[in-house]
Design a protein around this motif. Structure first.
Motif, PDB file in Angstrom:
ATOM      1  N   ARG A  68     104.159  12.423 -20.634  1.00 22.03           N
ATOM      2  CA  ARG A  68     105.308  12.288 -19.725  1.00 22.03           C
ATOM      3  C   ARG A  68     105.852  10.851 -19.743  1.00 22.03           C
ATOM      4  O   ARG A  68     107.060  10.643 -19.872  1.00 22.03           O
ATOM      5  CB  ARG A  68     104.929  12.673 -18.307  1.00 22.03           C
ATOM      6  CG  ARG A  68     106.096  12.465 -17.328  1.00 22.03           C
ATOM      7  CD  ARG A  68     105.786  13.018 -16.000  1.00 22.03           C
ATOM      8  NE  ARG A  68     105.728  14.462 -16.189  1.00 22.03           N
ATOM      9  CZ  ARG A  68     105.597  15.338 -15.224  1.00 22.03           C
ATOM     10  NH1 ARG A  68     105.499  14.946 -13.984  1.00 22.03           N
ATOM     11  NH2 ARG A  68     105.558  16.631 -15.482  1.00 22.03           N
ATOM     12  N   ALA A  69     104.971   9.866 -19.630  1.00 23.10           N
ATOM     13  CA  ALA A  69     105.414   8.469 -19.613  1.00 23.10           C
ATOM     14  C   ALA A  69     106.068   8.087 -20.942  1.00 23.10           C
ATOM     15  O   ALA A  69     107.104   7.416 -20.960  1.00 23.10           O
ATOM     16  CB  ALA A  69     104.241   7.539 -19.324  1.00 23.10           C
ATOM     17  N   ARG A 107     111.396   7.099 -23.708  1.00 25.19           N
ATOM     18  CA  ARG A 107     112.394   7.364 -24.750  1.00 25.19           C
ATOM     19  C   ARG A 107     113.597   8.118 -24.201  1.00 25.19           C
ATOM     20  O   ARG A 107     114.481   8.512 -24.962  1.00 25.19           O
ATOM     21  CB  ARG A 107     111.771   8.180 -25.879  1.00 25.19           C
ATOM     22  CG  ARG A 107     110.768   7.395 -26.675  1.00 25.19           C
ATOM     23  CD  ARG A 107     110.983   7.643 -28.120  1.00 25.19           C
ATOM     24  NE  ARG A 107     109.992   6.921 -28.891  1.00 25.19           N
ATOM     25  CZ  ARG A 107     109.608   7.273 -30.090  1.00 25.19           C
ATOM     26  NH1 ARG A 107     110.124   8.337 -30.648  1.00 25.19           N
ATOM     27  NH2 ARG A 107     108.727   6.557 -30.729  1.00 25.19           N
ATOM     28  N   GLN A 108     113.609   8.340 -22.902  1.00 24.26           N
ATOM     29  CA  GLN A 108     114.691   9.050 -22.218  1.00 24.26           C
ATOM     30  C   GLN A 108     114.948  10.424 -22.831  1.00 24.26           C
ATOM     31  O   GLN A 108     116.092  10.823 -23.059  1.00 24.26           O
ATOM     32  CB  GLN A 108     115.960   8.203 -22.196  1.00 24.26           C
ATOM     33  CG  GLN A 108     115.756   6.893 -21.464  1.00 24.26           C
ATOM     34  CD  GLN A 108     116.993   6.019 -21.443  1.00 24.26           C
ATOM     35  OE1 GLN A 108     117.914   6.188 -22.237  1.00 24.26           O
ATOM     36  NE2 GLN A 108     117.018   5.071 -20.520  1.00 24.26           N
ATOM     37  N   GLU A 157     101.939  18.140 -20.248  1.00 25.54           N
ATOM     38  CA  GLU A 157     102.133  17.055 -19.293  1.00 25.54           C
ATOM     39  C   GLU A 157     101.393  17.291 -17.983  1.00 25.54           C
ATOM     40  O   GLU A 157     100.871  16.344 -17.384  1.00 25.54           O
ATOM     41  CB  GLU A 157     103.627  16.864 -18.993  1.00 25.54           C
ATOM     42  CG  GLU A 157     104.395  16.262 -20.131  1.00 25.54           C
ATOM     43  CD  GLU A 157     105.850  15.994 -19.810  1.00 25.54           C
ATOM     44  OE1 GLU A 157     106.528  15.424 -20.673  1.00 25.54           O
ATOM     45  OE2 GLU A 157     106.317  16.343 -18.698  1.00 25.54           O
ATOM     46  N   MET A 158     101.323  18.532 -17.556  1.00 27.82           N
ATOM     47  CA  MET A 158     100.662  18.869 -16.293  1.00 27.82           C
ATOM     48  C   MET A 158      99.149  19.022 -16.438  1.00 27.82           C
ATOM     49  O   MET A 158      98.449  19.222 -15.460  1.00 27.82           O
ATOM     50  CB  MET A 158     101.258  20.159 -15.710  1.00 27.82           C
ATOM     51  CG  MET A 158     102.752  20.061 -15.422  1.00 27.82           C
ATOM     52  SD  MET A 158     103.167  18.767 -14.249  1.00 27.82           S
ATOM     53  CE  MET A 158     102.426  19.409 -12.779  1.00 27.82           C
ATOM     54  N   VAL A 201      98.614   3.455 -20.822  1.00 26.32           N
ATOM     55  CA  VAL A 201      99.790   3.353 -21.683  1.00 26.32           C
ATOM     56  C   VAL A 201     101.020   3.024 -20.855  1.00 26.32           C
ATOM     57  O   VAL A 201     101.866   2.260 -21.279  1.00 26.32           O
ATOM     58  CB  VAL A 201     100.007   4.679 -22.464  1.00 26.32           C
ATOM     59  CG1 VAL A 201     101.325   4.663 -23.193  1.00 26.32           C
ATOM     60  CG2 VAL A 201      98.865   4.903 -23.419  1.00 26.32           C
ATOM     61  N   SER A 202     101.114   3.581 -19.647  1.00 30.71           N
ATOM     62  CA  SER A 202     102.281   3.347 -18.806  1.00 30.71           C
ATOM     63  C   SER A 202     102.509   1.865 -18.565  1.00 30.71           C
ATOM     64  O   SER A 202     103.642   1.407 -18.465  1.00 30.71           O
ATOM     65  CB  SER A 202     102.112   4.055 -17.459  1.00 30.71           C
ATOM     66  OG  SER A 202     101.921   5.415 -17.656  1.00 30.71           O
ATOM     67  N   ASP A 203     101.435   1.103 -18.473  1.00 28.51           N
ATOM     68  CA  ASP A 203     101.541  -0.338 -18.225  1.00 28.51           C
ATOM     69  C   ASP A 203     102.100  -1.096 -19.423  1.00 28.51           C
ATOM     70  O   ASP A 203     102.594  -2.204 -19.285  1.00 28.51           O
ATOM     71  CB  ASP A 203     100.176  -0.939 -17.866  1.00 28.51           C
ATOM     72  CG  ASP A 203      99.653  -0.411 -16.562  1.00 28.51           C
ATOM     73  OD1 ASP A 203     100.463   0.079 -15.735  1.00 28.51           O
ATOM     74  OD2 ASP A 203      98.422  -0.479 -16.360  1.00 28.51           O
TER      75      ASP A 203
END
Length: 84
Positions: A6-7, A12-13, A34-35, A76-78
């Motif tokens: 998801r992130a 990448r929009q 994703e879930m 990864v989000s960071d």
């Protein structure tokens, strides 16, 4: 299994439908990944990692890996800001 699809997708929009089209799967498959309701096959996991330019171990992490010394690759989000 923890994943960062998801992130990575949002960085990448892309919509779930757009990512699904790129991967040759349904939007529901991307949503389920994703879930955390579906663990992708190895070929799909590798294709997703390749699409995002990341090692598969960075995109998909075994649950609890962050609690083991030396396991996983952090959040990864960071680190997404530098890879847009």
């Amino acid at each position: 299994m923890i994943n960062h699809i998801r992130a990575l997708r949002k960085a990448r929009q892309l919509t779930q439908a757009e990512l699904a089209e790129q991967m040759g799967v349904s939007r529901n498959t991307i949503n389920s990944i994703e879930m955390g309701r579906y663990i992708p096959s190895l070929p799909l996991a590798l294709a997703l990692a390749r699409f995002f330019g990341r090692p598969v171990e960075e995109v998909f992490t075994p649950a609890g890996a962050r609690n083991r010394p030396g396991a996983g690759h952090g959040d990864v989000s960071d680190r997404l800001a530098g890879h847009r």
